[in-house]
Structures are given as structure tokens and as C-alpha cells.
Design a protein around this motif. Structure first.
Motif, PDB file in Angstrom:
ATOM      1  N   TYR A  61       0.833  -1.202   0.000  1.00  0.00           N
ATOM      2  CA  TYR A  61       0.000   0.000   0.000  1.00  0.00           C
ATOM      3  C   TYR A  61       0.873   1.261   0.000  1.00  0.00           C
ATOM      4  CZ  TYR A  61      -3.063   3.704   1.570  1.00  0.00           C
ATOM      5  OH  TYR A  61      -3.736   4.898   1.665  1.00  0.00           O
ATOM      6  N   LEU A  62       1.838   1.316   0.909  1.00  0.00           N
ATOM      7  CA  LEU A  62       2.696   2.497   1.011  1.00  0.00           C
ATOM      8  C   LEU A  62       3.495   2.749  -0.264  1.00  0.00           C
ATOM      9  CD1 LEU A  62       4.105   2.143   4.634  1.00  0.00           C
ATOM     10  CD2 LEU A  62       2.414   3.788   3.824  1.00  0.00           C
ATOM     11  N   LEU A  63       3.974   1.684  -0.884  1.00  0.00           N
ATOM     12  CA  LEU A  63       4.779   1.830  -2.098  1.00  0.00           C
ATOM     13  C   LEU A  63       3.963   2.327  -3.289  1.00  0.00           C
ATOM     14  CD1 LEU A  63       7.040  -1.352  -1.862  1.00  0.00           C
ATOM     15  CD2 LEU A  63       7.711   1.038  -1.449  1.00  0.00           C
ATOM     16  N   ASN A  64       2.651   2.118  -3.268  1.00  0.00           N
ATOM     17  CA  ASN A  64       1.815   2.473  -4.414  1.00  0.00           C
ATOM     18  C   ASN A  64       0.871   3.643  -4.181  1.00  0.00           C
ATOM     19  OD1 ASN A  64       2.398   0.336  -6.513  1.00  0.00           O
ATOM     20  ND2 ASN A  64       2.023  -0.916  -4.702  1.00  0.00           N
ATOM     21  N   ALA A  65       0.693   4.079  -2.945  1.00  0.00           N
ATOM     22  CA  ALA A  65      -0.309   5.102  -2.640  1.00  0.00           C
ATOM     23  C   ALA A  65      -0.028   6.427  -3.356  1.00  0.00           C
ATOM     24  CB  ALA A  65      -0.403   5.322  -1.135  1.00  0.00           C
ATOM     25  N   ASP A  66       1.197   6.861  -3.377  1.00  0.00           N
ATOM     26  CA  ASP A  66       1.516   8.146  -4.006  1.00  0.00           C
ATOM     27  C   ASP A  66       1.456   8.084  -5.527  1.00  0.00           C
ATOM     28  OD1 ASP A  66       1.850   9.436  -1.587  1.00  0.00           O
ATOM     29  OD2 ASP A  66       4.004   9.056  -1.511  1.00  0.00           O
ATOM     30  N   SER A  67       1.970   7.027  -6.099  1.00  0.00           N
ATOM     31  CA  SER A  67       2.062   6.965  -7.559  1.00  0.00           C
ATOM     32  C   SER A  67       0.767   6.510  -8.229  1.00  0.00           C
ATOM     33  CB  SER A  67       3.201   6.030  -7.971  1.00  0.00           C
ATOM     34  OG  SER A  67       2.964   4.713  -7.501  1.00  0.00           O
ATOM     35  N   LYS A  68       0.024   5.608  -7.598  1.00  0.00           N
ATOM     36  CA  LYS A  68      -1.164   5.050  -8.244  1.00  0.00           C
ATOM     37  C   LYS A  68      -2.482   5.487  -7.601  1.00  0.00           C
ATOM     38  CE  LYS A  68       1.121   0.945 -10.037  1.00  0.00           C
ATOM     39  NZ  LYS A  68       2.490   1.320  -9.819  1.00  0.00           N
ATOM     40  N   GLY A  69      -2.410   6.189  -6.501  1.00  0.00           N
ATOM     41  CA  GLY A  69      -3.621   6.606  -5.797  1.00  0.00           C
ATOM     42  C   GLY A  69      -4.026   5.570  -4.758  1.00  0.00           C
ATOM     43  N   ILE A  70      -4.818   6.003  -3.786  1.00  0.00           N
ATOM     44  CA  ILE A  70      -5.103   5.097  -2.676  1.00  0.00           C
ATOM     45  C   ILE A  70      -6.064   3.968  -3.035  1.00  0.00           C
ATOM     46  CG2 ILE A  70      -4.532   6.796  -0.927  1.00  0.00           C
ATOM     47  CD1 ILE A  70      -7.492   7.132  -0.398  1.00  0.00           C
ATOM     48  N   VAL A  71      -6.937   4.188  -3.998  1.00  0.00           N
ATOM     49  CA  VAL A  71      -7.862   3.118  -4.386  1.00  0.00           C
ATOM     50  C   VAL A  71      -7.088   1.974  -5.040  1.00  0.00           C
ATOM     51  CG1 VAL A  71      -9.864   2.529  -5.807  1.00  0.00           C
ATOM     52  CG2 VAL A  71      -9.821   4.704  -4.582  1.00  0.00           C
ATOM     53  N   MET A  72      -6.223   2.292  -5.991  1.00  0.00           N
ATOM     54  CA  MET A  72      -5.425   1.263  -6.653  1.00  0.00           C
ATOM     55  C   MET A  72      -4.411   0.649  -5.690  1.00  0.00           C
ATOM     56  SD  MET A  72      -5.030  -0.605  -9.194  1.00  0.00           S
ATOM     57  CE  MET A  72      -5.807   0.069 -10.614  1.00  0.00           C
ATOM     58  N   ALA A  73      -3.864   1.452  -4.791  1.00  0.00           N
ATOM     59  CA  ALA A  73      -2.925   0.932  -3.797  1.00  0.00           C
ATOM     60  C   ALA A  73      -3.611  -0.093  -2.898  1.00  0.00           C
ATOM     61  CB  ALA A  73      -2.356   2.075  -2.962  1.00  0.00           C
ATOM     62  N   ASN A  74      -4.854   0.165  -2.529  1.00  0.00           N
ATOM     63  CA  ASN A  74      -5.613  -0.803  -1.734  1.00  0.00           C
ATOM     64  C   ASN A  74      -5.878  -2.078  -2.524  1.00  0.00           C
ATOM     65  OD1 ASN A  74      -6.633  -0.021   1.085  1.00  0.00           O
ATOM     66  ND2 ASN A  74      -6.813   1.883  -0.074  1.00  0.00           N
ATOM     67  N   PHE A  75      -6.176  -1.934  -3.802  1.00  0.00           N
ATOM     68  CA  PHE A  75      -6.402  -3.109  -4.646  1.00  0.00           C
ATOM     69  C   PHE A  75      -5.148  -3.978  -4.711  1.00  0.00           C
ATOM     70  CE2 PHE A  75      -6.157  -5.036  -8.930  1.00  0.00           C
ATOM     71  CZ  PHE A  75      -7.226  -5.909  -8.829  1.00  0.00           C
ATOM     72  N   LEU A  76      -4.005  -3.356  -4.972  1.00  0.00           N
ATOM     73  CA  LEU A  76      -2.750  -4.106  -5.067  1.00  0.00           C
ATOM     74  C   LEU A  76      -2.377  -4.741  -3.730  1.00  0.00           C
ATOM     75  CD1 LEU A  76      -0.750  -1.616  -7.311  1.00  0.00           C
ATOM     76  CD2 LEU A  76      -1.796  -3.791  -8.010  1.00  0.00           C
ATOM     77  N   ALA A  77      -2.582  -4.005  -2.643  1.00  0.00           N
ATOM     78  CA  ALA A  77      -2.295  -4.550  -1.315  1.00  0.00           C
ATOM     79  C   ALA A  77      -3.209  -5.734  -1.011  1.00  0.00           C
ATOM     80  CB  ALA A  77      -2.456  -3.466  -0.255  1.00  0.00           C
ATOM     81  N   ALA A  78      -4.479  -5.627  -1.376  1.00  0.00           N
ATOM     82  CA  ALA A  78      -5.417  -6.728  -1.143  1.00  0.00           C
ATOM     83  C   ALA A  78      -5.047  -7.953  -1.980  1.00  0.00           C
ATOM     84  CB  ALA A  78      -6.848  -6.284  -1.457  1.00  0.00           C
ATOM     85  N   LEU A  79      -4.571  -7.733  -3.203  1.00  0.00           N
ATOM     86  CA  LEU A  79      -4.113  -8.858  -4.024  1.00  0.00           C
ATOM     87  C   LEU A  79      -2.954  -9.589  -3.349  1.00  0.00           C
ATOM     88  CD1 LEU A  79      -4.058  -7.642  -7.755  1.00  0.00           C
ATOM     89  CD2 LEU A  79      -5.409  -9.506  -6.796  1.00  0.00           C
ATOM     90  N   VAL A  80      -1.999  -8.825  -2.852  1.00  0.00           N
ATOM     91  CA  VAL A  80      -0.837  -9.420  -2.182  1.00  0.00           C
ATOM     92  C   VAL A  80      -1.267 -10.152  -0.916  1.00  0.00           C
ATOM     93  CG1 VAL A  80       1.295  -8.861  -0.946  1.00  0.00           C
ATOM     94  CG2 VAL A  80       0.844  -7.848  -3.181  1.00  0.00           C
ATOM     95  N   ILE A  81      -2.134  -9.534  -0.132  1.00  0.00           N
ATOM     96  CA  ILE A  81      -2.613 -10.153   1.103  1.00  0.00           C
ATOM     97  C   ILE A  81      -3.344 -11.455   0.797  1.00  0.00           C
ATOM     98  CG2 ILE A  81      -4.275  -9.886   2.995  1.00  0.00           C
ATOM     99  CD1 ILE A  81      -3.469  -6.847   2.964  1.00  0.00           C
ATOM    100  N   ALA A  82      -4.217 -11.436  -0.195  1.00  0.00           N
ATOM    101  CA  ALA A  82      -4.965 -12.650  -0.548  1.00  0.00           C
ATOM    102  C   ALA A  82      -4.035 -13.729  -1.099  1.00  0.00           C
ATOM    103  CB  ALA A  82      -6.051 -12.311  -1.563  1.00  0.00           C
ATOM    104  N   LEU A  83      -3.058 -13.328  -1.910  1.00  0.00           N
ATOM    105  CA  LEU A  83      -2.103 -14.294  -2.469  1.00  0.00           C
ATOM    106  C   LEU A  83      -1.308 -14.980  -1.356  1.00  0.00           C
ATOM    107  CD1 LEU A  83      -0.484 -15.568  -4.829  1.00  0.00           C
ATOM    108  CD2 LEU A  83       1.019 -13.579  -4.699  1.00  0.00           C
ATOM    109  N   ILE A  84      -0.720 -14.186  -0.470  1.00  0.00           N
ATOM    110  CA  ILE A  84       0.075 -14.773   0.609  1.00  0.00           C
ATOM    111  C   ILE A  84      -0.809 -15.619   1.529  1.00  0.00           C
ATOM    112  CG2 ILE A  84       1.599 -14.285   2.565  1.00  0.00           C
ATOM    113  CD1 ILE A  84       2.394 -11.687   1.114  1.00  0.00           C
ATOM    114  N   SER A  85      -2.031 -15.176   1.772  1.00  0.00           N
ATOM    115  CA  SER A  85      -2.955 -15.948   2.611  1.00  0.00           C
ATOM    116  C   SER A  85      -3.241 -17.314   2.014  1.00  0.00           C
ATOM    117  CB  SER A  85      -4.265 -15.178   2.811  1.00  0.00           C
ATOM    118  OG  SER A  85      -4.052 -13.986   3.520  1.00  0.00           O
ATOM    119  N   HIS A  86      -3.456 -17.357   0.711  1.00  0.00           N
ATOM    120  CA  HIS A  86      -3.699 -18.640   0.041  1.00  0.00           C
ATOM    121  C   HIS A  86      -2.466 -19.534   0.079  1.00  0.00           C
ATOM    122  CE1 HIS A  86      -7.738 -18.693  -1.702  1.00  0.00           C
ATOM    123  NE2 HIS A  86      -7.625 -17.386  -1.755  1.00  0.00           N
ATOM    124  N   VAL A  87      -1.321 -18.937  -0.145  1.00  0.00           N
ATOM    125  CA  VAL A  87      -0.077 -19.723  -0.115  1.00  0.00           C
ATOM    126  C   VAL A  87       0.155 -20.285   1.286  1.00  0.00           C
ATOM    127  CG1 VAL A  87       2.435 -19.589  -0.336  1.00  0.00           C
ATOM    128  CG2 VAL A  87       0.976 -18.535  -2.070  1.00  0.00           C
TER     129      VAL A  87
END
Length: 146
Positions: free
Chosen positions: A40-66
Motif C-alpha cells: 500500500y505504502l509503495l503504491n499510494a503516491d504513484s497510483k492513488g489510494i484506491v489502486m494501492a488498496n487493490f494491489l495490497a489486497a491482491l498481495v494479502i490474498a495471495l500470501i494468505s492462500h499460499v
């Protein structure tokens, strides 16, 4: 940034304890939350907070499944605590606060952004669940064919 990521780890560790996640998974839940917050922090400034949340949620869900497959545990053991760091609770607070102040336009803007974030989180979790479901079904079909 390091302080925020470490704080996210500690916060998720504490939250996981409160919701009684088994002790052997506590550190992993904290790692998932910290990883999500870092993305989230790495993407919030460059992509906006909505997209940063999407990317963070993807990572969280991926690691959770793994982790769920590695430790043979339900995905929700890791996903529920891990996703907490990006849940838009502050957005709902701001919406209600602006309503009480009589700032209807600000309240609507805050509500719209909160709904966008919540939708992106749900979409990311759905996408990752679908990917892992397709992988599982493909393996199952391959096993049945043999």
C-alpha cells in the motif's frame, strides 16, 4: 516507512491474538499484514489510494492462500487478520463526521472513496480466490485423467 510496516506487523499480531488465531499462525498473520501495508505504502503516491488498496489486497490474498496451503489451514485464518490494515474504517469515520458538520459534499466524496476502496478489496480477494480455484480444479482434472 519502516516504522509503519513494523507497526502494521505488531497491530495485526495483537488483533490476531484478540480474535484467537492459533498461536502457531500469529507471526504469519503479522507478516501478511506488514506485507500488505508495505505494498500500500509503495503504491499510494504513484497510483492513488484506491489502486494501492487493490494491489495490497491482491498481495494479502495471495500470501494468505499460499500460507493456507503450506500450513494446511483455512485461508480465513490468514486473510481476515491480514486484510485489517487496509479496511477503510477511517473513510467511514470521515463520512459520518462530515455529515455531522453539515458538509454534505465532503461527506459524499468520502463515502464514494470508501465504497471504491471496499469494492477494490472485495474484487482483489475474489480474483485471487478464483485463481486458486482454477489451479485446484486444473490439478484435480489432471489427477482424474490419470
Amino acid at each position: 516507512m519502516i516504522v509503519q510496516v513494523v507497526s502494521a506487523f505488531v497491530a495485526i499480531l495483537a488483533f490476531s491474538t484478540v480474535i484467537q488465531v492459533p498461536k502457531k499462525y500469529l507471526v504469519y498473520c503479522g507478516l501478511i499484514g506488514a506485507a500488505g501495508w508495505l505494498v500500500y505504502l509503495l503504491n499510494a503516491d504513484s497510483k492513488g489510494i484506491v489502486m494501492a488498496n487493490f494491489l495490497a489486497a491482491l498481495v494479502i490474498a495471495l500470501i494468505s492462500h499460499v500460507f493456507a496451503r503450506i500450513f494446511k489451514a483455512p485461508v480465513t485464518v490468514f486473510l481476515i487478520p491480514g486484510i485489517l490494515v487496509i479496511v477503510p474504517g477511517a473513510g467511514m469515520y470521515r463520512t459520518v463526521y462530515q455529515i455531522f458538520l453539515g458538509e454534505q459534499q465532503k461527506a459524499m466524496n468520502s463515502l464514494l472513496q470508501t465504497i471504491e476502496i471496499a469494492g477494490m478489496i472485495a474484487l482483489a480477494v475474489f480474483i485471487m480466490d478464483s485463481v486458486f480455484d482454477m489451479i485446484r480444479n486444473k490439478k484435480w482434472k489432471k489427477i482424474k485423467a490419470e
